[in-house]
Design a protein around this motif. Structure first.
Motif, PDB file in Angstrom:
ATOM      1  N   ASN A   1     -53.863  -9.141  10.517  1.00 32.59           N
ATOM      2  CA  ASN A   1     -53.369  -8.324   9.424  1.00 32.59           C
ATOM      3  C   ASN A   1     -52.678  -9.135   8.347  1.00 32.59           C
ATOM      4  OD1 ASN A   1     -51.233  -9.050  10.933  1.00 32.59           O
ATOM      5  ND2 ASN A   1     -50.903  -7.036  11.817  1.00 32.59           N
ATOM      6  N   GLY A   2     -52.584 -10.444   8.528  1.00 31.17           N
ATOM      7  CA  GLY A   2     -52.000 -11.266   7.485  1.00 31.17           C
ATOM      8  C   GLY A   2     -50.491 -11.412   7.575  1.00 31.17           C
ATOM      9  N   TYR A   3     -49.877 -10.773   8.562  1.00 31.47           N
ATOM     10  CA  TYR A   3     -48.435 -10.942   8.731  1.00 31.47           C
ATOM     11  C   TYR A   3     -48.181 -11.973   9.821  1.00 31.47           C
ATOM     12  CZ  TYR A   3     -48.151  -6.670   6.068  1.00 31.47           C
ATOM     13  OH  TYR A   3     -48.277  -5.750   5.089  1.00 31.47           O
ATOM     14  N   LEU A   4     -47.676 -13.118   9.406  1.00 30.48           N
ATOM     15  CA  LEU A   4     -47.502 -14.225  10.337  1.00 30.48           C
ATOM     16  C   LEU A   4     -46.665 -13.822  11.541  1.00 30.48           C
ATOM     17  CD1 LEU A   4     -47.942 -17.218  10.875  1.00 30.48           C
ATOM     18  CD2 LEU A   4     -45.805 -17.654   9.703  1.00 30.48           C
ATOM     19  N   ARG A   5     -45.572 -13.098  11.237  1.00 31.49           N
ATOM     20  CA  ARG A   5     -44.663 -12.817  12.357  1.00 31.49           C
ATOM     21  C   ARG A   5     -45.282 -11.838  13.352  1.00 31.49           C
ATOM     22  NH1 ARG A   5     -41.716  -8.408  10.300  1.00 31.49           N
ATOM     23  NH2 ARG A   5     -42.622  -7.911   8.303  1.00 31.49           N
ATOM     24  N   ILE A   6     -46.228 -10.991  12.859  1.00 29.43           N
ATOM     25  CA  ILE A   6     -46.877 -10.086  13.801  1.00 29.43           C
ATOM     26  C   ILE A   6     -47.766 -10.887  14.756  1.00 29.43           C
ATOM     27  CG2 ILE A   6     -48.341  -8.052  14.048  1.00 29.43           C
ATOM     28  CD1 ILE A   6     -45.817  -7.390  12.664  1.00 29.43           C
ATOM     29  N   TYR A   7     -48.420 -11.903  14.199  1.00 28.06           N
ATOM     30  CA  TYR A   7     -49.229 -12.754  15.080  1.00 28.06           C
ATOM     31  C   TYR A   7     -48.361 -13.367  16.173  1.00 28.06           C
ATOM     32  CZ  TYR A   7     -52.525 -12.919  11.145  1.00 28.06           C
ATOM     33  OH  TYR A   7     -53.385 -12.617  10.141  1.00 28.06           O
ATOM     34  N   ILE A   8     -47.243 -13.954  15.718  1.00 30.77           N
ATOM     35  CA  ILE A   8     -46.362 -14.611  16.686  1.00 30.77           C
ATOM     36  C   ILE A   8     -45.879 -13.579  17.699  1.00 30.77           C
ATOM     37  CG2 ILE A   8     -44.254 -15.955  16.962  1.00 30.77           C
ATOM     38  CD1 ILE A   8     -44.562 -16.823  14.064  1.00 30.77           C
ATOM     39  N   LEU A   9     -45.534 -12.421  17.167  1.00 29.88           N
ATOM     40  CA  LEU A   9     -45.025 -11.349  18.036  1.00 29.88           C
ATOM     41  C   LEU A   9     -46.033 -11.009  19.116  1.00 29.88           C
ATOM     42  CD1 LEU A   9     -42.451  -9.434  17.743  1.00 29.88           C
ATOM     43  CD2 LEU A   9     -44.120  -7.710  17.135  1.00 29.88           C
ATOM     44  N   ILE A  10     -47.301 -10.834  18.697  1.00 34.16           N
ATOM     45  CA  ILE A  10     -48.327 -10.446  19.671  1.00 34.16           C
ATOM     46  C   ILE A  10     -48.525 -11.547  20.707  1.00 34.16           C
ATOM     47  CG2 ILE A  10     -50.789 -10.001  19.948  1.00 34.16           C
ATOM     48  CD1 ILE A  10     -50.653  -8.564  17.235  1.00 34.16           C
ATOM     49  N   ILE A  11     -48.589 -12.776  20.204  1.00 38.82           N
ATOM     50  CA  ILE A  11     -48.806 -13.891  21.132  1.00 38.82           C
ATOM     51  C   ILE A  11     -47.664 -13.976  22.135  1.00 38.82           C
ATOM     52  CG2 ILE A  11     -48.932 -16.403  21.304  1.00 38.82           C
ATOM     53  CD1 ILE A  11     -50.283 -16.355  18.531  1.00 38.82           C
ATOM     54  N   ILE A  12     -46.434 -13.886  21.628  1.00 37.22           N
ATOM     55  CA  ILE A  12     -45.271 -14.028  22.505  1.00 37.22           C
ATOM     56  C   ILE A  12     -45.214 -12.873  23.511  1.00 37.22           C
ATOM     57  CG2 ILE A  12     -42.758 -14.021  22.554  1.00 37.22           C
ATOM     58  CD1 ILE A  12     -43.886 -16.583  21.529  1.00 37.22           C
ATOM     59  N   LEU A  13     -45.463 -11.669  23.003  1.00 37.85           N
ATOM     60  CA  LEU A  13     -45.432 -10.502  23.900  1.00 37.85           C
ATOM     61  C   LEU A  13     -46.448 -10.672  25.017  1.00 37.85           C
ATOM     62  CD1 LEU A  13     -45.124  -7.171  21.913  1.00 37.85           C
ATOM     63  CD2 LEU A  13     -43.763  -7.971  23.840  1.00 37.85           C
ATOM     64  N   PHE A  14     -47.645 -11.044  24.636  1.00 37.64           N
ATOM     65  CA  PHE A  14     -48.722 -11.190  25.600  1.00 37.64           C
ATOM     66  C   PHE A  14     -48.362 -12.257  26.634  1.00 37.64           C
ATOM     67  CE2 PHE A  14     -53.041 -12.361  26.890  1.00 37.64           C
ATOM     68  CZ  PHE A  14     -53.519 -11.104  27.142  1.00 37.64           C
ATOM     69  N   PHE A  15     -47.893 -13.385  26.107  1.00 35.52           N
ATOM     70  CA  PHE A  15     -47.531 -14.493  26.991  1.00 35.52           C
ATOM     71  C   PHE A  15     -46.428 -14.068  27.959  1.00 35.52           C
ATOM     72  CE2 PHE A  15     -44.925 -18.189  27.980  1.00 35.52           C
ATOM     73  CZ  PHE A  15     -45.873 -19.076  28.411  1.00 35.52           C
ATOM     74  N   THR A  16     -45.386 -13.458  27.392  1.00 36.01           N
ATOM     75  CA  THR A  16     -44.266 -13.044  28.238  1.00 36.01           C
ATOM     76  C   THR A  16     -44.740 -12.069  29.302  1.00 36.01           C
ATOM     77  OG1 THR A  16     -42.977 -13.177  26.226  1.00 36.01           O
ATOM     78  CG2 THR A  16     -41.876 -12.279  28.131  1.00 36.01           C
ATOM     79  N   GLY A  17     -45.573 -11.126  28.865  1.00 34.54           N
ATOM     80  CA  GLY A  17     -46.038 -10.105  29.803  1.00 34.54           C
ATOM     81  C   GLY A  17     -46.828 -10.724  30.948  1.00 34.54           C
ATOM     82  N   ILE A  18     -47.843 -11.501  30.602  1.00 36.19           N
ATOM     83  CA  ILE A  18     -48.742 -12.048  31.618  1.00 36.19           C
ATOM     84  C   ILE A  18     -48.015 -13.017  32.534  1.00 36.19           C
ATOM     85  CG2 ILE A  18     -50.754 -13.526  31.976  1.00 36.19           C
ATOM     86  CD1 ILE A  18     -51.708 -10.993  30.995  1.00 36.19           C
ATOM     87  N   VAL A  19     -47.350 -14.008  31.921  1.00 39.44           N
ATOM     88  CA  VAL A  19     -46.707 -15.030  32.747  1.00 39.44           C
ATOM     89  C   VAL A  19     -45.557 -14.428  33.539  1.00 39.44           C
ATOM     90  CG1 VAL A  19     -45.496 -17.228  32.705  1.00 39.44           C
ATOM     91  CG2 VAL A  19     -47.408 -16.841  31.177  1.00 39.44           C
ATOM     92  N   GLY A  20     -44.816 -13.541  32.853  1.00 39.50           N
ATOM     93  CA  GLY A  20     -43.704 -12.893  33.549  1.00 39.50           C
ATOM     94  C   GLY A  20     -44.182 -12.116  34.754  1.00 39.50           C
TER      95      GLY A  20
END
Lengths: 145, 117, 773
Positions: free
Chosen positions: C562-581
């Motif tokens: 969507n062109g919003y840098l922080r949303i990308y980071i947000l999605i990546i971090i959320l996904f990472f936290t969820g899976i690894v956690g």
């Protein structure tokens, strides 16, 4: 206006005087760090950074333009020179028939420096690149802002 | 001390990520730097920390006679620190350039979509 | 056999050297290539017919994978390859005249020759993988031929349709071939023929045949993949005549015929072919008569004819195979004639509209005669070749093996199809040439001999074989049938069966077809009626699916990209936290290794507290200066930590870098925008939760990592050999300049690049719109 300028001059007097003495000292220190790096804490990166700090200090006391004037060549040219020195030091063993970047030693155990060899030449190249990079970045920025 | 460093690493990461979520470009850069610091400490910690003994051979010896700190993570971190300076310099100049070009610090306002079917 | 095919391919590229304008006259002589191939193939005819029934050419390619360049000529290959080269010769002659003024004619001949070589490869290959390679080559070269008019969008589009459908089919066919190879252990058709039961009784049989059907049906334009064929009529007429009457679409038929002796024997095989073929032949014939575009009409009759062949192959009796083989030749002859005639009409009058074209027989008599004969052959009038095949059709459907009901159904479908085909043939071959010549066509002169000669030759053959069928049935058709049937056959074509049921059906067909011909008037209204069907056509459905997928992709991309840098980071971090956690909590028991931890002193604790405070300040301050000062504090604290834990080099570097970073920020700081508060409290809270949970996760992972200490062997090697080998006592420095010196060199290059980047960004000025620094 006049007073302001005087003030500024006055403010900087101490800094300038100290910078005049600190610059050669710091540069000497950085070279010392560079050449003792193989035996004691130090080396090309640290030496290069300390030397850059010396010049930055000088440019704060005077101005970047005046600091630049001390260089007969632009610091930018230190970058390719440094790269070349490191590369040639790596090439040296090739000339002697060994593989690239094998250590070559010229003299055993000089005081403080330790063994003098291609590793020190390589570190010298790193030193030059670091000084060149840091000064290029900082002077370009301060010139253009 | 390891436990304190573990907490510190977590704090670095949290703060770094939090700053990256902000819309301001400068904050993004600060966040990046914090993350870098956190990563350095993390590597340092995982390599195993040893109090006070630098990986330097005593002048009179030719090899280590006592416990020494692990040199490999140190070499890694040293390069990382120097590189991070180059990265910071480049990023900060880039940000400044973007700011002078667009006149905006808001990352969201850079979001121009030219995509359409 | 390998050599002629390779030479054909090489010659194709030689065509590109011809200069279209200067050498236009010489393009006729290129037809020597197919002619020589034709004669060469003809020389094997006695061997195929009288001798061993097949001639085998062995060439190894990749023996370890069972892939070879083996070629085999048997009756079926002979029938097809003679058609390819024979009709090819005429097409080469015709196209030289037809495209005389075209400036890309050298490319056209390149594509055409490539196509012919590939087609020969398909029908002559004995190895399945080689067959597939040639099969795909026909798809690709036909893509260029169909899309030959590159500046017309329709032309490019239909070429793409043809390529994607036949390409998809080819892909599935490859899967089928792989399965065959896996099950039987060989890719050689010849070896498969010796053990027919091995595939039929295998558990993968149904998968094999359905994948094979996918390849054959897409290539041969069977329902519901038939729509690419009318689209392909955008090609120049010689291409349509060649590809869509005699060669390309017959490749699917060839495939089915080739595999009949290997794979038939199960009811599924037969019923599938009969049903698909039956539907195709009826729909094709029915839709054809509504068209007023001559090529469109011929395209649908072609679909119908292909349906008939598939239908006959599905019936699978000896007579049916015989009828199929005969009809392949019959159809190729009359359909190529009609296409070529259409090309001439189009070339001379610049229209293919059947409602306008009348009375052309007066200005181009030889063309009219050729078309007339071809139309009669397609209708099955006695003394034409078509009559013989039509007799055979009815002979098959009224055969004694069927129950009474099946006879009615099969014969009914066949009768209907043939009635429509008869009138369609009349519409294309007779209607334009009779009646009153309109005023605007009066000035037309007789076309060039190279245009009218090919259709006349073909129609002559139609008549010739119709009167003297023994010439072909004893030589080619018989041999082809035995290749399809798997046993030697002894059937022959007869001109006169006497008065019986079959003859009656033939007569009914002709009468009804003629009546229909006089009832139907080609008009826009009829074509308009077909438009209503478009909504239900497979093409529309596939297009809708494609549009839907594109829309989905667009929305999906919009959502994530969507062109919003922080949303990308947000999605990546959320996904990472969820899976690894999840993985961490689910699988690993949390352990904390308290042994061997170094105790902390009070000054260390103070450093820790200062760092935490500085971090807090960075995240919360609204002043830029404060945050940068705090950043400096963080850096110096880390420096202290390095000092405490035996890393003097690191401490010095960190100290220097930290100083320089602060200097850097100070230099630029006031040129940078002040912090603005964009987000509201809610978003800050959300981000806080996410980032803190991420930090906690990292801490937990670190704790787990501390439980098992890192492998020290590398460090030990470096430390032990630092002085011995590298003559250095500071191991960190030795690693940097000696052990990993190459890395350091690369790193200095990275530094240089950064400096150059900074330099060029600041020195480079855009022309306008930008405030100068």
């Amino acid at each position: 206006m006049e007073r302001n300028r005087n003030n500024e001059k006055l403010d900087k007097t101490i800094l300038r005087t100290s910078a005049n003495y600190l610059l050669p000292l710091l540069i000497l220190f950085s070279i010392f760090l560079l050449i003792r790096g193989h035996y004691l804490p130090g080396g090309g990166f640290i030496g290069g950074l300390i030397a850059s700090i010396a010049f930055v200090l000088h440019s704060f006391a005077y101005s970047p333009m005046q600091t630049l004037r001390m260089f007969s060549i632009k610091p930018f040219f230190l970058i390719p020179t440094g790269l070349l020195v490191s590369f040639l030091s790596g090439l040296l063993p090739v000339v002697l028939g060994r593989s690239f970047m094998t250590g070559v030693w010229f003299a055993e155990s000089v005081v403080v420096i330790g063994a003098f060899g291609s590793a020190l030449l390589f570190d010298l190249g790193v030193y030059m690149v670091v000084v060149g990079v840091v000064l290029t970045i900082l002077f370009t920025i301060s010139e253009n802002t | 001390m390891e436990l304190l460093l573990v907490i510190l690493v977590g704090a670095f990461y949290s703060a770094g990520i939090y700053m990256m979520f902000r819309r301001s470009m400068v904050k993004l850069l600060l966040g990046l730097l914090l993350l870098g610091n956190g990563a350095n400490i993390l590597i340092f910690l995982i390599g195993g920390i040893t109090k006070g003994k630098a990986p330097i051979i005593k002048p009179q010896n030719t090899e280590f006679l006592e416990v020494y700190a692990d040199p490999v993570p140190q070499a890694l971190i040293l390069t990382a620190i120097v590189i991070s300076f180059a990265l910071t310099a480049f990023a900060i100049v880039l940000l400044k350039r973007v700011y002078t070009t667009t006149g905006s610090d808001d990352l969201d306002s850079l979001n121009i979509q030219d995509l359409d079917i | 056999m390998l050599l002629p095919i390779i030479i054909t391919f090489l010659l194709a590229f030689v065509m590109l050297l011809f200069k279209p304008q200067k050498m236009a006259r010489f393009f006729k002589f290129i037809s020597v290539i197919p002619l020589l191939l034709f004669l060469y193939l003809l020389s094997y005819l006695p061997a195929v017919h009288y001798g061993v029934k097949s001639v085998f050419f062995k060439n190894d390619w990749i023996p370890s994978l069972g892939i070879s360049l083996d070629f085999k000529i048997d009756g079926l290959s002979m029938l097809f390859s003679l058609m390819i080269t024979g009709i090819g010769t005429l097409i080469y002659l015709y196209a030289a005249e037809y495209l005389k003024k075209d400036e890309n004619i050298h490319r056209f001949y390149c594509y055409l020759t490539l196509f012919m070589g590939a087609m020969l490869g398909v029908v002559l290959s004995d190895n399945l993988i080689t067959l597939f390679v040639f099969w795909e080559l026909t798809s690709i070269s036909s893509y260029f031929l169909i899309g030959y008019n590159t500046n017309e969008e329709d032309s490019r589009k239909s070429a793409l349709w043809a390529l994607s459908l036949t390409g998809l089919g080819g892909f599935l066919m490859l899967a089928s071939f792989s399965l065959i190879g896996m099950v039987s252990g060989t890719y050689s058709i010849n070896e498969l023929l010796t053990q027919p039961g091995i595939l039929v009784n295998n558990e993968y049989y149904y998968i094999i045949i359905s994948l094979l059907f996918a390849g054959a049906f897409t290539k041969s334009a069977q329902f519901p993949f038939h729509f690419w064929l009318p689209g392909a009529m955008k090609a120049p007429t010689p291409v349509s005549a060649y590809l869509h009457s005699a060669t390309m679409v017959k490749a699917g038929i060839y495939l089915l015929a080739r595999f009949s002796p290997i794979l038939s024997g199960d009811e599924v095989w037969n019923y599938n072919l009969m049903i698909v073929g039956g539907i195709t032949m009826l729909i094709g014939a029915l839709l054809s008569i509504f068209h007023k575009d001559m090529k469109g009409l011929l395209a649908y009759t072609t679909i119908s004819a292909l349906g008939i062949i598939v239908f006959l192959l599905g019936i699978g009796t000896e007579t049916a195979y015989y009828a199929a083989c005969t009809f392949i030749l019959v159809h190729a002859l009359y359909k190529a004639t009609l296409f070529l005639v259409t090309g001439i009409v189009d070339h001379e009058t610049h229209t293919r509209d059947l409602s306008v074209l009348r009375g052309l027989g007066k200005v181009m008599p030889p063309v009219a005669i050729a078309a007339f004969i071809a139309a009669l052959s397609s209708a099955g009038i006695p003394l034409t070749f078509g009559f013989l095949s039509k007799e055979l059709f009815y002979g098959v459907t009224t055969g004694t093996i069927w129950t009474r009901e099946s006879v009615f159904i099969l014969t009914g479908i066949m009768l209907l199809t043939n009635v429509f085909l008869t009138s369609a043939g009349f519409l294309a071959g007779i209607r334009p040439f009779f009646g009153k010549l309109p005023q605007e066509f009066k000035k037309i002169h007789k076309p060039n001999v190279f245009l009218w000669l090919p259709p006349v030759v073909l129609s002559f053959l139609t008549l010739f074989f119709g009167v003297l069928p023994a010439i072909v049935d004893q030589t080619v058709i018989n041999a082809a049938t035995s290749a399809v049937f798997g046993k030697s056959t002894d059937m022959y074509l007869v001109l006169w069966h006497g008065f019986n049921m079959v003859l009656l059906l033939s007569i009914i067909t002709i009468v009804l077809g003629t009546v229909l011909y006089f009832t139907i008037k080609p008009s826009n209204k009829n074509e308009g009626r077909l438009k209503g069907l478009d909504d239900f056509s497979p093409q529309t459905i596939i297009t809708n699916i494609a549009v839907g997928i594109r829309l989905f992709a667009f929305k999906y991309t919009r959502f994530f990209h969507n062109g919003y840098l922080r949303i990308y980071i947000l999605i990546i971090i959320l996904f990472f936290t969820g899976i690894v956690g999840y993985k961490l909590f689910a699988d690993v028991p949390l352990r904390v290794n308290t042994e061997g931890l170094s105790e902390f002193r009070i000054y260390e604790f103070i450093v820790f507290v200062i760092t935490m405070i500085a971090i807090y300040i960075i995240t919360n301050t609204t002043s830029r200066l404060t945050s940068i000062a705090a950043l400096g504090v963080v850096g110096y604290s880390i420096c202290l930590i390095f000092v405490f834990y035996g890393a003097p080099d690191l401490a010095m570097t960190q100290f220097a870098i930290d100083t320089l970073t602060v200097v850097l920020f100070v230099l630029v700081l006031f040129k940078l925008p002040p912090f603005l508060k964009f987000s509201n409290g809610k978003i800050q809270f959300r981000d806080g939760i996410i980032s803190v949970s991420f930090g906690v996760l990292i801490s937990l992972i670190t704790l787990q990592a501390l439980v098992s200490p890192a492998d020290k062997s590398v460090s030990k090697f470096y430390a032990d050999n630092a002085y011995v080998m590298a003559k250095g006592k500071n191991v960190v420095n030795v690693i940097l300049v000696d052990y990993r010196g190459f890395d350091t060199m690369i790193e200095t290059i990275v530094l240089s690049i950064a400096a150059i980047g900074v330099y060029s960004i600041l020195k480079y000025k855009t022309q306008d719109g930008e405030k100068s620094e």
